[in-house]
Design a protein around this motif. Structure first.
Motif, PDB file in Angstrom:
ATOM      1  N   GLN A  39     -76.875 -25.365 -24.454  1.00 32.41           N
ATOM      2  CA  GLN A  39     -75.857 -24.722 -25.283  1.00 32.41           C
ATOM      3  C   GLN A  39     -76.430 -24.329 -26.645  1.00 32.41           C
ATOM      4  O   GLN A  39     -76.154 -23.235 -27.164  1.00 32.41           O
ATOM      5  N   ALA A  40     -77.272 -25.211 -27.213  1.00 32.60           N
ATOM      6  CA  ALA A  40     -77.910 -24.885 -28.489  1.00 32.60           C
ATOM      7  C   ALA A  40     -78.840 -23.690 -28.355  1.00 32.60           C
ATOM      8  O   ALA A  40     -78.891 -22.804 -29.229  1.00 32.60           O
ATOM      9  N   VAL A  41     -79.594 -23.630 -27.243  1.00 28.05           N
ATOM     10  CA  VAL A  41     -80.485 -22.489 -27.018  1.00 28.05           C
ATOM     11  C   VAL A  41     -79.679 -21.206 -26.871  1.00 28.05           C
ATOM     12  O   VAL A  41     -80.040 -20.140 -27.406  1.00 28.05           O
ATOM     13  N   THR A  42     -78.565 -21.313 -26.125  1.00 27.91           N
ATOM     14  CA  THR A  42     -77.723 -20.126 -25.933  1.00 27.91           C
ATOM     15  C   THR A  42     -77.186 -19.620 -27.262  1.00 27.91           C
ATOM     16  O   THR A  42     -77.181 -18.406 -27.530  1.00 27.91           O
ATOM     17  N   VAL A  43     -76.731 -20.538 -28.123  1.00 29.78           N
ATOM     18  CA  VAL A  43     -76.224 -20.129 -29.432  1.00 29.78           C
ATOM     19  C   VAL A  43     -77.332 -19.471 -30.254  1.00 29.78           C
ATOM     20  O   VAL A  43     -77.123 -18.434 -30.907  1.00 29.78           O
ATOM     21  N   ALA A  44     -78.537 -20.033 -30.200  1.00 34.34           N
ATOM     22  CA  ALA A  44     -79.647 -19.476 -30.983  1.00 34.34           C
ATOM     23  C   ALA A  44     -80.007 -18.071 -30.506  1.00 34.34           C
ATOM     24  O   ALA A  44     -80.189 -17.147 -31.324  1.00 34.34           O
ATOM     25  N   THR A  48     -79.631 -14.174 -32.256  1.00 35.39           N
ATOM     26  CA  THR A  48     -80.648 -13.124 -32.289  1.00 35.39           C
ATOM     27  C   THR A  48     -80.103 -11.825 -31.712  1.00 35.39           C
ATOM     28  O   THR A  48     -80.355 -10.718 -32.230  1.00 35.39           O
ATOM     29  N   LEU A  49     -79.323 -11.959 -30.636  1.00 33.19           N
ATOM     30  CA  LEU A  49     -78.717 -10.772 -30.024  1.00 33.19           C
ATOM     31  C   LEU A  49     -77.728 -10.121 -30.991  1.00 33.19           C
ATOM     32  O   LEU A  49     -77.662  -8.877 -31.104  1.00 33.19           O
ATOM     33  N   LEU A  50     -76.970 -10.952 -31.718  1.00 31.31           N
ATOM     34  CA  LEU A  50     -76.050 -10.423 -32.708  1.00 31.31           C
ATOM     35  C   LEU A  50     -76.804  -9.724 -33.843  1.00 31.31           C
ATOM     36  O   LEU A  50     -76.373  -8.660 -34.335  1.00 31.31           O
ATOM     37  N   ALA A  51     -77.922 -10.307 -34.234  1.00 32.80           N
ATOM     38  CA  ALA A  51     -78.722  -9.687 -35.306  1.00 32.80           C
ATOM     39  C   ALA A  51     -79.219  -8.306 -34.897  1.00 32.80           C
ATOM     40  O   ALA A  51     -79.227  -7.355 -35.705  1.00 32.80           O
ATOM     41  N   SER A  52     -79.609  -8.174 -33.618  1.00 30.31           N
ATOM     42  CA  SER A  52     -80.056  -6.851 -33.153  1.00 30.31           C
ATOM     43  C   SER A  52     -78.902  -5.858 -33.141  1.00 30.31           C
ATOM     44  O   SER A  52     -79.065  -4.672 -33.487  1.00 30.31           O
ATOM     45  N   GLU A  84     -87.639  -8.212 -29.595  1.00 31.13           N
ATOM     46  CA  GLU A  84     -88.222  -8.352 -28.265  1.00 31.13           C
ATOM     47  C   GLU A  84     -89.445  -9.260 -28.360  1.00 31.13           C
ATOM     48  O   GLU A  84     -90.470  -8.882 -28.934  1.00 31.13           O
ATOM     49  N   ALA A  85     -89.338 -10.501 -27.803  1.00 26.97           N
ATOM     50  CA  ALA A  85     -90.385 -11.517 -27.953  1.00 26.97           C
ATOM     51  C   ALA A  85     -91.380 -11.419 -26.813  1.00 26.97           C
ATOM     52  O   ALA A  85     -91.029 -11.658 -25.654  1.00 26.97           O
ATOM     53  N   ASP A  86     -92.630 -11.069 -27.150  1.00 28.61           N
ATOM     54  CA  ASP A  86     -93.760 -11.088 -26.209  1.00 28.61           C
ATOM     55  C   ASP A  86     -93.486 -10.309 -24.936  1.00 28.61           C
ATOM     56  O   ASP A  86     -94.027 -10.613 -23.873  1.00 28.61           O
ATOM     57  N   VAL A 140     -74.821  -9.943 -22.750  1.00 34.18           N
ATOM     58  CA  VAL A 140     -74.363  -8.775 -23.492  1.00 34.18           C
ATOM     59  C   VAL A 140     -73.614  -9.256 -24.732  1.00 34.18           C
ATOM     60  O   VAL A 140     -72.798 -10.186 -24.664  1.00 34.18           O
ATOM     61  N   ALA A 141     -73.901  -8.614 -25.870  1.00 35.40           N
ATOM     62  CA  ALA A 141     -73.160  -8.829 -27.110  1.00 35.40           C
ATOM     63  C   ALA A 141     -72.487  -7.515 -27.492  1.00 35.40           C
ATOM     64  O   ALA A 141     -73.133  -6.459 -27.504  1.00 35.40           O
ATOM     65  N   ILE A 142     -71.202  -7.561 -27.767  1.00 36.17           N
ATOM     66  CA  ILE A 142     -70.492  -6.383 -28.256  1.00 36.17           C
ATOM     67  C   ILE A 142     -70.031  -6.676 -29.673  1.00 36.17           C
ATOM     68  O   ILE A 142     -69.419  -7.715 -29.937  1.00 36.17           O
ATOM     69  N   PHE A 143     -70.350  -5.753 -30.563  1.00 34.27           N
ATOM     70  CA  PHE A 143     -70.115  -5.959 -31.983  1.00 34.27           C
ATOM     71  C   PHE A 143     -69.325  -4.773 -32.508  1.00 34.27           C
ATOM     72  O   PHE A 143     -69.749  -3.615 -32.380  1.00 34.27           O
ATOM     73  N   LEU A 144     -68.163  -5.045 -33.055  1.00 36.68           N
ATOM     74  CA  LEU A 144     -67.341  -3.991 -33.653  1.00 36.68           C
ATOM     75  C   LEU A 144     -67.778  -3.817 -35.114  1.00 36.68           C
ATOM     76  O   LEU A 144     -67.531  -4.686 -35.953  1.00 36.68           O
ATOM     77  N   GLN A 145     -68.446  -2.689 -35.342  1.00 37.30           N
ATOM     78  CA  GLN A 145     -69.071  -2.442 -36.645  1.00 37.30           C
ATOM     79  C   GLN A 145     -68.240  -1.455 -37.472  1.00 37.30           C
ATOM     80  O   GLN A 145     -68.106  -0.288 -37.110  1.00 37.30           O
ATOM     81  N   PRO A 146     -67.651  -1.919 -38.585  1.00 40.17           N
ATOM     82  CA  PRO A 146     -67.016  -0.947 -39.495  1.00 40.17           C
ATOM     83  C   PRO A 146     -68.106  -0.082 -40.159  1.00 40.17           C
ATOM     84  O   PRO A 146     -69.091  -0.618 -40.671  1.00 40.17           O
ATOM     85  N   VAL A 147     -67.889   1.248 -40.111  1.00 38.79           N
ATOM     86  CA  VAL A 147     -68.864   2.184 -40.696  1.00 38.79           C
ATOM     87  C   VAL A 147     -68.171   2.962 -41.821  1.00 38.79           C
ATOM     88  O   VAL A 147     -67.092   3.525 -41.617  1.00 38.79           O
ATOM     89  N   ALA A 148     -68.803   2.944 -42.968  1.00 36.00           N
ATOM     90  CA  ALA A 148     -68.226   3.680 -44.125  1.00 36.00           C
ATOM     91  C   ALA A 148     -69.343   4.423 -44.855  1.00 36.00           C
ATOM     92  O   ALA A 148     -70.455   3.910 -44.980  1.00 36.00           O
TER      93      ALA A 148
END
Length: 472
Positions: A39-44, A48-52, A84-86, A140-148
């Motif tokens: 679970q800790a690995v998944t969160v980590a 990273t996926l959210l950061a991308s 993208e790691a290695d 998959v990560a889906i991120f709702l990004q406000p754009v201004a």
């Protein structure tokens, strides 16, 4: 040949008793630890996926507002390279409007069918889900990004897909490392238990070897000060048992020695009497009478010796059952009635119901020996009383005769086999049989002179045996 038994060893019981709970705990702990680590690995990796996804969202611009807003995406591939790691993680992305209109990226990403969590570990509008993409499991990560921007504002949906090779590799490595550590722990615990058990049981094995090397007749106490505290009660109980065995062996040796002497005497006398009769030293009728008397004495002695052996046999078997003692007393009194009548004894019998835990033969033999002695030493026309009743939790049998009583010099050895004195003649086995029966029934016996005005009026035999509860 040593008999094979199904008894388990102390060492194996200790090992099983310690290792089985440890193994169960290690198994549960391994599963729990693996899940927590995974679970800790998944969160980590999700961070990273959210950061991308955020990195992609920051490259968006917008013109206009609301439904008329038009997004412009200028996203070079180099924007995803840091995540993208290695080469073991491959990222794909899709940028669209909230309504699903494609802005940039690939079009065939797995559709998002969830909703943004109300609460979660991320203080942003993001959701994560597992899916299949081009035949491969992905995250998959889906991120709702406000754009201004200066030209407008709007809300874009950024989807980033990540392959699971690195996650799976990390999870597998975590599982392997956890199993290796837990296996090492189990091995260490096993070795420690073996060493401890070996050390603890060493005094027991040493004692066992010393006992095995003893002679068959060596019943001296066990002395082993290095025994564990938990084993010492067993050693003490063994010492007590060997002490009782030694006493029993000493008693039997003395009994056999005395019995051989006692039997040798009437046999020698019988031989002399037969030889005298053959030579005609006395009339045949007189010789036969003396021979008959000698044979009767030898028969009584042999029967008493057999009775003493039978008492020991019944005591060891402990095959006891509830017995009505009054019935046994009345049976023997009726059996010895001719002897009482021959001496014209004033006989009184009062036997109240008293049930005891014992053996009917023992009770009858006890009563017979005491009553025969009383009849023998009660003078012609004397008084003899037999009473049986309950006193507290005991059945009490009292026999009062009007004989000469017990001489002081005989009192100390009265219950020893073949200890009959001049004042109470006989083989000396009757009271020994009585005492063994009383001991087997966990009772007690007392013989005391009845006196009046300083004169002995007779002997009282008093036997107490634990009684069973009466049923009303």
């Amino acid at each position: 040949m040593r008999q094979q038994t199904s008894a388990t060893s102390l060492r194996r019981n200790l090992l099983l008793g310690i290792l089985l709970p440890v193994l169960l705990f290690v198994l549960i702990d391994t599963v729990s630890l693996y899940r927590q680590t995974l679970q800790a690995v998944t969160v980590a990796y999700d961070r990273t996926l959210l950061a991308s996804a955020k990195a992609i969202g920051e490259l968006l611009t917008v013109r206009g507002e609301g439904p008329q807003a038009t997004f412009v995406a200028s996203i070079p591939y180099s924007a995803l390279e840091p995540f993208e790691a290695d080469g073991r993680i491959q990222l794909s992305y899709r940028v669209s409007t909230v309504q699903g209109q494609l802005i940039a990226g690939v079009e065939d990403l797995p559709a998002w069918k969830g909703r943004i969590p109300d609460q979660g570990p991320y203080a942003t509008l993001v959701d994560f889900y597992d899916a299949k993409y081009r035949g491969e499991a992905v995250r998959v990560a889906i991120f709702l990004q406000p754009v201004a921007s200066d030209t407008g504002k709007g809300m874009a949906a950024v989807q980033v897909v990540e392959t699971l090779q690195l996650r799976q590799s990390a999870a597998t490595q975590i599982l392997k490392d956890t199993l290796v550590r837990q296996s090492i722990l189990i091995v260490v615990i096993t070795l420690v238990v073996l060493l401890v058990v070996q050390r603890i049981t060493s005094p027991v094995r040493t004692l066992s070897q010393r006992l095995a090397q003893r002679d068959d007749d060596d019943l001296t106490p066990i002395y082993s000060p290095d025994l564990p505290t938990e084993i010492r009660p067993l050693a003490e109980a063994t010492n007590q048992l060997m002490q009782r065995l030694q006493q029993m062996l000493d008693y039997r040796k003395k009994f056999v020695r005395d019995a051989a002497h006692q039997l040798r005497t009437p046999l020698a006398v019988l031989k002399v009497q037969v030889q005298s009769a053959q030579r005609g030293d006395m009339p045949a009728e007189t010789a036969l009478a003396e021979i008959q008397h000698t044979v009767d004495r030898a028969t009584v002695l042999a029967n008493q010796m057999l009775s003493l052996a039978k008492v020991e046999q019944l005591r060891q078997q402990q095959d006891f059952a509830p017995v009505e003692m009054a019935d046994s007393v009345r049976t023997i009194a009726l059996e010895l009635a001719p002897l009482i009548a021959n001496k014209e004894i004033d006989f009184e019998l009062d036997a109240q119901p008293c049930e005891v835990l014992g053996h009917d033969w023992m009770l009858r033999e006890l009563t017979r020996n005491l009553l025969q002695n009383a009849i023998h030493y009660t003078p012609l026309g004397g008084v003899l009383q037999v009473r049986l009743g309950r006193l507290g939790g005991s059945a009490v049998l009292t026999i009062d005769d009007s004989g000469p009583g017990i001489a002081a010099e005989l009192r100390e050895r009265l219950f020893e086999p073949f200890s009959a004195g001049s004042s109470r003649s006989g083989s000396g086995l009757g009271l020994a049989i009585v005492q063994e029966i009383v001991r087997a029934l966990h009772g007690s016996i007392q013989l005391s002179n009845r006196t009046e005005h300083g004169q002995t009026q007779g002997l009282q035999a008093r036997v107490q045996i634990p009684a069973l509860h009466s049923h009303s």
